[in-house]
Scaffold this active site. Structure first.
Site, short mmCIF file in Angstrom:
data_model
loop_
_atom_site.label_atom_id
_atom_site.label_comp_id
_atom_site.label_asym_id
_atom_site.label_seq_id
_atom_site.Cartn_x
_atom_site.Cartn_y
_atom_site.Cartn_z
CD GLU A 87 -4.69 -7.79 1.96
OE1 GLU A 87 -5.52 -6.99 2.42
OE2 GLU A 87 -3.46 -7.61 2.07
CG HIS B 280 -9.70 -5.45 0.76
ND1 HIS B 280 -10.09 -6.50 1.58
CD2 HIS B 280 -8.38 -5.27 0.99
CE1 HIS B 280 -9.03 -6.93 2.26
NE2 HIS B 280 -7.98 -6.22 1.92
CG ASN C 251 -0.60 -7.18 -1.26
OD1 ASN C 251 -1.18 -7.82 -2.13
ND2 ASN C 251 -1.12 -6.99 -0.05
CG ASP D 115 -12.85 -8.31 2.06
OD1 ASP D 115 -12.60 -7.47 1.17
OD2 ASP D 115 -12.63 -8.10 3.27
CD GLU E 244 -2.94 -1.10 2.36
OE1 GLU E 244 -2.77 -0.26 3.26
OE2 GLU E 244 -3.87 -1.90 2.36
C1 XIL Z 1 -6.21 -6.06 8.65
C2 XIL Z 1 -6.58 -7.22 9.55
O1 XIL Z 1 -7.56 -7.99 8.92
C3 XIL Z 1 -7.10 -6.70 10.87
O2 XIL Z 1 -7.29 -7.77 11.79
C4 XIL Z 1 -6.12 -5.70 11.47
O3 XIL Z 1 -6.68 -5.13 12.66
C5 XIL Z 1 -5.80 -4.60 10.47
O4 XIL Z 1 -5.31 -5.17 9.27
N1 XIL Z 1 -4.93 -4.50 3.93
C6 XIL Z 1 -3.94 -5.34 4.39
C7 XIL Z 1 -4.20 -6.20 5.57
O5 XIL Z 1 -2.90 -5.44 3.75
O6 XIL Z 1 -3.05 -6.45 6.32
C8 XIL Z 1 -5.27 -5.64 6.46
O7 XIL Z 1 -5.56 -6.57 7.49
C9 XIL Z 1 -6.50 -5.30 5.66
C10 XIL Z 1 -6.19 -4.27 4.61
#
Ligand code: XIL
Length: 388
Positions: free
Chosen positions: A285, A255, A216, A287, A172
């Site tokens: 990731e 996401h 990422n 969702d 990020e």
């Molecule tokens: C999130 C976790 O799911 C949570 O449990 C934590 O409190 C914060 O981080 N992008 C990412 C992940 O790269 O590491 C994040 O994970 C979600 C967003």
């Protein structure tokens, strides 16, 4: 009926895991499937085409909650630590490294024929407070910060050497604006300059030359309407590669939120663009969140979300399946009650494949159908003796 079979097999697989430790762990890297998982599980189907399907694992639940553990073991053949490999978990006190929970996940993965995505070495979030405090009060200079980061990457990658399939080296770093760019206000960039991204990859590579090293980020494969962020990331990763920086892959977090538009075709094309430039790609990731009645039950407030949510999961999977270089598809969190979404996005939830009672949702079935189609194709039509 399918569900109870899956559940029963899940419990059985956990129970026998101790007996299979030796056999599985020695072949964990080479094997693409695990003998005891249900043949209609996501992992069994994905392994037919060499794809890894994964989840983000919460170490407060793994080996604690049997239902949770059974799903992780039976449905996925790659795992990502949701939090336990982040810097604040690894080094809560300066100089005292705590690898315990992350080691436990690696061990679980080896016992279950799963590969591990290491997440994440350099990010602006979840870094230890001793570090941010030291930087802000001036007791840690920029030169020292650089050395501390190098030490952190070297220590962590060395500790897990040979056990991590893909590392998210940098996470990020781009702005969401149009045009997008490396964020000048990012913690690492503002103190160490943009060159730190290349250095992080070099340090990680030196510590484990066989791990696949990933950049990422979110919204970098078709999710934002302008595609500005995807273009900016593409420009950076191709430039790094041209400079000889050891970067192997691009991870798109995936996401999504049903309130925004999403083009699966655009995602496929963007993934293919990275792939054509010589990168492995991964959905890291995935969702799909939507507005819900409350965070306990997580019933979508808009009936159409019941269709949009699985549709967007399906579109992401189809995009990955269409690109040969898409080597893994990881979902972020196992079920809705342990998803990070309700705690971060007010009023939203229903983001995963399983509901708050661990029942598989339509999105699960859709991914299963996608993977079955990829693995076996559509069944040949029944014949007719008179008409050919
Ligand atoms: C999130 C976790 O799911 C949570 O449990 C934590 O409190 C914060 O981080 N992008 C990412 C992940 O790269 O590491 C994040 O994970 C979600 C967003």
């Amino acid at each position: 009926m399918q569900l109870s079979r899956r559940k029963l097999t899940g419990i059985a697989a956990v129970a026998v895991s101790a007996a299979t430790v030796v056999a599985v762990s020695t072949s964990a890297i080479a094997s693409s499937s695990h003998s005891r998982v249900p043949s209609d599980s996501l992992r069994a189907l994905a392994s037919k085409i060499g794809l890894r399907v994964g989840n983000a694992v919460n170490m407060d639940l793994l080996n604690v909650n049997a239902t949770y553990t059974g799903i992780v073991a039976n449905q996925f053949n790659t795992v990502t630590p949701e939090n336990v490999m982040k810097w604040d978990a690894i080094e809560p006190t300066q100089g005292q490294l705590n690898f315990g929970p992350a080691d436990a996940l690696v061990k679980f993965a080896q016992q279950h024929g799963q590969l591990v995505r290491g997440h994440t070495l350099m990010w602006h979030n979840q870094i230890p407070s001793w570090l941010t405090t030291g930087v802000s009060n001036g007791t840690i200079t920029n030169a020292q910060l650089r050395n501390i980061l190098k030490q952190h990457i070297t220590d962590e990658v060395t500790h897990f050497k040979g056990k991590i399939w893909q590392w998210d080296v940098a996470n990020e770093f781009f702005t969401d604006s149009n045009p997008s760019m490396i964020n000048p206000n990012d913690f690492w960039i503002s103190h160490l300059g943009t060159g730190i991204i290349a250095d992080a990859f070099r340090w990680a590579h030196a510590a484990d030359p066989h791990a696949l090293l990933f950049y990422n980020d979110y919204n970098i494969a078709g999710e934002d309407g302008s595609n500005a962020k995807a273009d900016a990331v593409y420009a950076m990763v191709t430039q790094l590669k041209k400079q000889g920086v050891p970067i192997d892959g691009v991870g798109d977090q995936g996401h999504l939120d049903t309130q925004y538009g999403f083009s699966g075709t655009r995602m496929r094309d963007d993934l293919q663009r990275y792939a054509n430039a010589g990168f492995r790609v991964a959905i890291t990731e995935a969702d799909v969140r939507t507005f819900v009645n409350n965070s306990t039950d997580q019933v979508p407030t808009d009936n159409l979300a019941l269709f949009a949510q699985p549709y967007e999961f399906d579109q992401m999977m189809k995009a990955c399946l269409a690109v040969r270089q898409c080597i893994s598809f990881t979902i972020w969190d196992v079920n809705d009650s342990n998803s990070w979404v309700p705690g971060v996005f007010a009023g939203e939830g229903y983001a995963t494949l399983y509901d708050v009672n661990y029942q598989p949702k339509q999105a699960y079935t859709d991914l299963q159908v996608d993977l079955a189609g990829a693995a076996f194709g559509a069944p040949h039509r029944v014949g007719d003796s008179h008409f050919h």
